[in-house]
Write a protein that holds these residues in place. Sequence first.
Motif, PDB file in Angstrom:
ATOM      1  N   SER A  84       0.819  -1.211   0.000  1.00 23.35           N
ATOM      2  CA  SER A  84       0.000   0.000   0.000  1.00 23.35           C
ATOM      3  C   SER A  84       0.856   1.266   0.000  1.00 23.35           C
ATOM      4  O   SER A  84       0.618   2.182  -0.791  1.00 23.35           O
ATOM      5  CB  SER A  84      -0.912  -0.006   1.241  1.00 23.35           C
ATOM      6  OG  SER A  84      -1.587   1.219   1.386  1.00 23.35           O
ATOM      7  N   TRP A  89      -0.847   0.170  -4.020  1.00 24.27           N
ATOM      8  CA  TRP A  89      -1.898  -0.828  -4.265  1.00 24.27           C
ATOM      9  C   TRP A  89      -2.714  -0.969  -2.975  1.00 24.27           C
ATOM     10  O   TRP A  89      -2.270  -1.573  -2.023  1.00 24.27           O
ATOM     11  CB  TRP A  89      -1.293  -2.173  -4.653  1.00 24.27           C
ATOM     12  CG  TRP A  89      -2.340  -3.177  -5.065  1.00 24.27           C
ATOM     13  CD1 TRP A  89      -2.987  -4.056  -4.258  1.00 24.27           C
ATOM     14  CD2 TRP A  89      -2.869  -3.380  -6.374  1.00 24.27           C
ATOM     15  NE1 TRP A  89      -3.894  -4.794  -4.967  1.00 24.27           N
ATOM     16  CE2 TRP A  89      -3.844  -4.411  -6.279  1.00 24.27           C
ATOM     17  CE3 TRP A  89      -2.630  -2.782  -7.620  1.00 24.27           C
ATOM     18  CZ2 TRP A  89      -4.554  -4.852  -7.376  1.00 24.27           C
ATOM     19  CZ3 TRP A  89      -3.351  -3.239  -8.722  1.00 24.27           C
ATOM     20  CH2 TRP A  89      -4.295  -4.262  -8.590  1.00 24.27           C
ATOM     21  N   ASN A  90      -3.923  -0.421  -2.971  1.00 23.96           N
ATOM     22  CA  ASN A  90      -4.714  -0.340  -1.739  1.00 23.96           C
ATOM     23  C   ASN A  90      -5.929  -1.262  -1.716  1.00 23.96           C
ATOM     24  O   ASN A  90      -6.714  -1.205  -0.771  1.00 23.96           O
ATOM     25  CB  ASN A  90      -5.175   1.108  -1.523  1.00 23.96           C
ATOM     26  CG  ASN A  90      -4.000   2.034  -1.258  1.00 23.96           C
ATOM     27  OD1 ASN A  90      -3.115   1.709  -0.471  1.00 23.96           O
ATOM     28  ND2 ASN A  90      -3.968   3.180  -1.936  1.00 23.96           N
ATOM     29  N   ILE A 153      -0.652   3.397   5.562  1.00 26.64           N
ATOM     30  CA  ILE A 153      -1.402   2.313   4.907  1.00 26.64           C
ATOM     31  C   ILE A 153      -2.862   2.768   4.785  1.00 26.64           C
ATOM     32  O   ILE A 153      -3.483   3.143   5.779  1.00 26.64           O
ATOM     33  CB  ILE A 153      -1.309   1.016   5.726  1.00 26.64           C
ATOM     34  CG1 ILE A 153       0.152   0.604   5.895  1.00 26.64           C
ATOM     35  CG2 ILE A 153      -2.127  -0.094   5.080  1.00 26.64           C
ATOM     36  CD1 ILE A 153       0.372  -0.494   6.905  1.00 26.64           C
ATOM     37  N   ALA A 154      -3.363   2.748   3.578  1.00 23.64           N
ATOM     38  CA  ALA A 154      -4.719   3.280   3.354  1.00 23.64           C
ATOM     39  C   ALA A 154      -5.511   2.343   2.460  1.00 23.64           C
ATOM     40  O   ALA A 154      -5.617   2.566   1.237  1.00 23.64           O
ATOM     41  CB  ALA A 154      -4.631   4.670   2.723  1.00 23.64           C
ATOM     42  N   PRO A 155      -6.070   1.267   3.029  1.00 27.31           N
ATOM     43  CA  PRO A 155      -6.861   0.347   2.185  1.00 27.31           C
ATOM     44  C   PRO A 155      -8.062   1.052   1.587  1.00 27.31           C
ATOM     45  O   PRO A 155      -8.722   1.859   2.249  1.00 27.31           O
ATOM     46  CB  PRO A 155      -7.281  -0.751   3.182  1.00 27.31           C
ATOM     47  CG  PRO A 155      -7.166  -0.128   4.533  1.00 27.31           C
ATOM     48  CD  PRO A 155      -6.056   0.862   4.444  1.00 27.31           C
ATOM     49  N   SER A 156      -8.331   0.745   0.336  1.00 27.94           N
ATOM     50  CA  SER A 156      -9.481   1.369  -0.330  1.00 27.94           C
ATOM     51  C   SER A 156     -10.777   0.688   0.111  1.00 27.94           C
ATOM     52  O   SER A 156     -10.761  -0.267   0.890  1.00 27.94           O
ATOM     53  CB  SER A 156      -9.306   1.261  -1.844  1.00 27.94           C
ATOM     54  OG  SER A 156      -9.213  -0.101  -2.222  1.00 27.94           O
ATOM     55  N   GLN A 239      -4.031  -3.735   7.618  1.00 26.63           N
ATOM     56  CA  GLN A 239      -5.120  -2.987   6.989  1.00 26.63           C
ATOM     57  C   GLN A 239      -6.069  -2.383   8.017  1.00 26.63           C
ATOM     58  O   GLN A 239      -6.542  -1.253   7.848  1.00 26.63           O
ATOM     59  CB  GLN A 239      -5.888  -3.902   6.045  1.00 26.63           C
ATOM     60  CG  GLN A 239      -5.073  -4.353   4.840  1.00 26.63           C
ATOM     61  CD  GLN A 239      -5.804  -5.363   3.977  1.00 26.63           C
ATOM     62  OE1 GLN A 239      -6.838  -5.900   4.371  1.00 26.63           O
ATOM     63  NE2 GLN A 239      -5.260  -5.636   2.798  1.00 26.63           N
ATOM     64  N   ALA A 242      -3.836   0.352   9.976  1.00 27.51           N
ATOM     65  CA  ALA A 242      -3.209   1.346   9.089  1.00 27.51           C
ATOM     66  C   ALA A 242      -1.766   1.648   9.459  1.00 27.51           C
ATOM     67  O   ALA A 242      -1.242   2.695   9.084  1.00 27.51           O
ATOM     68  CB  ALA A 242      -4.029   2.633   9.059  1.00 27.51           C
TER      69      ALA A 242
END
Length: 329
Positions: A84, A89-90, A153-156, A239, A242
């Motif tokens: 990420s 790539w999130n 870290i920023a998961p979509s 995730q 973060a």
Amino acid sequence: MDGPSPAAAFLLARHRWHWAEALPWLIAAAAFFLFPGWLALGTQILIMVLFALSLDLVLGYAGIVTLGHAAFFGTGAYAAGMLSVHLGWNEPISGLVFAAFCAAVVGLVAGLILLRTRGLTLLMLTLATTILLQEFANTYDGITGGFDGLHGIAPSALLGLFEFDLWFKVPYLYSLLVLLLMFLVARQIVYSPFGRELEGIRENVARMHAIGAPVRQRLVTIYTISAAMAGVAGGLFAQANAFVTLDVLSFQRSGAVLIVLILGGSGRLYGAFVGAVVYMLMEDQLAKLSPEFWEFGIGLLLVLTVLFARRGLFGLVEDLARQAARKRP
């Protein structure tokens, strides 16, 4: 014609679903609605259950002793985090797949080397592997964040629909669904002929060699699968929180998951659920009462469990239920 013996009947029937197996999932689903203010802790508990379940496959079913299972948890956490932060790539699900793949590769290489040994030597080598990975992460701080940790870290949005929120509603449900999927995989493994071979290896390695079973191949296989599962737990951790720090590769994390499994009961699947809930709730409450001495309470419970509940708290519940059933008229 006589039916199968009680022992044979037990073995033939134990893979079938029992209504009681729905209880932990119903409790987890109910907790989402009843305790909305505790979902952050609930998410950590679910991740710990998955981590302990991965350890149960190698320790409880295959008899592989290890003090370094955090190596795979940390590998998964850093893999998902770096994917990420550095590559942008999130997408969370593919991030978990990548975390599982990286941890599986580490598990495969480690298994091919370490599982040539047994006993105390294996124990020390697993610990050394984790320390090496932790020092590697600390040294290459330009990639891993080092002592300061990996932030950003920023998961979509999950499936493009559900954003990760500060109240942990989406992370909780996401972790619960991933845990359910991983549990079904673990259950399928332990009740398969492959799982029976693992139990045979755990009980008597010499006999399994004598009947021609590929012992080392089986051990490396389950070690790799377990590493992948621990990597998924680590990816979930990265995730949901973060961030990733060196703690994910620490001896304390390896020790904590081992304590969870001892408390709950190894080699029983649901022992990981009981142990993780008891350990995490005690840690949370005792740390509020005494930040310096909360580990005393955990240690005391561990000693009492080892002395009076050799099969763990889940085994104790099973024994009490069995005794209650016998007393019924």
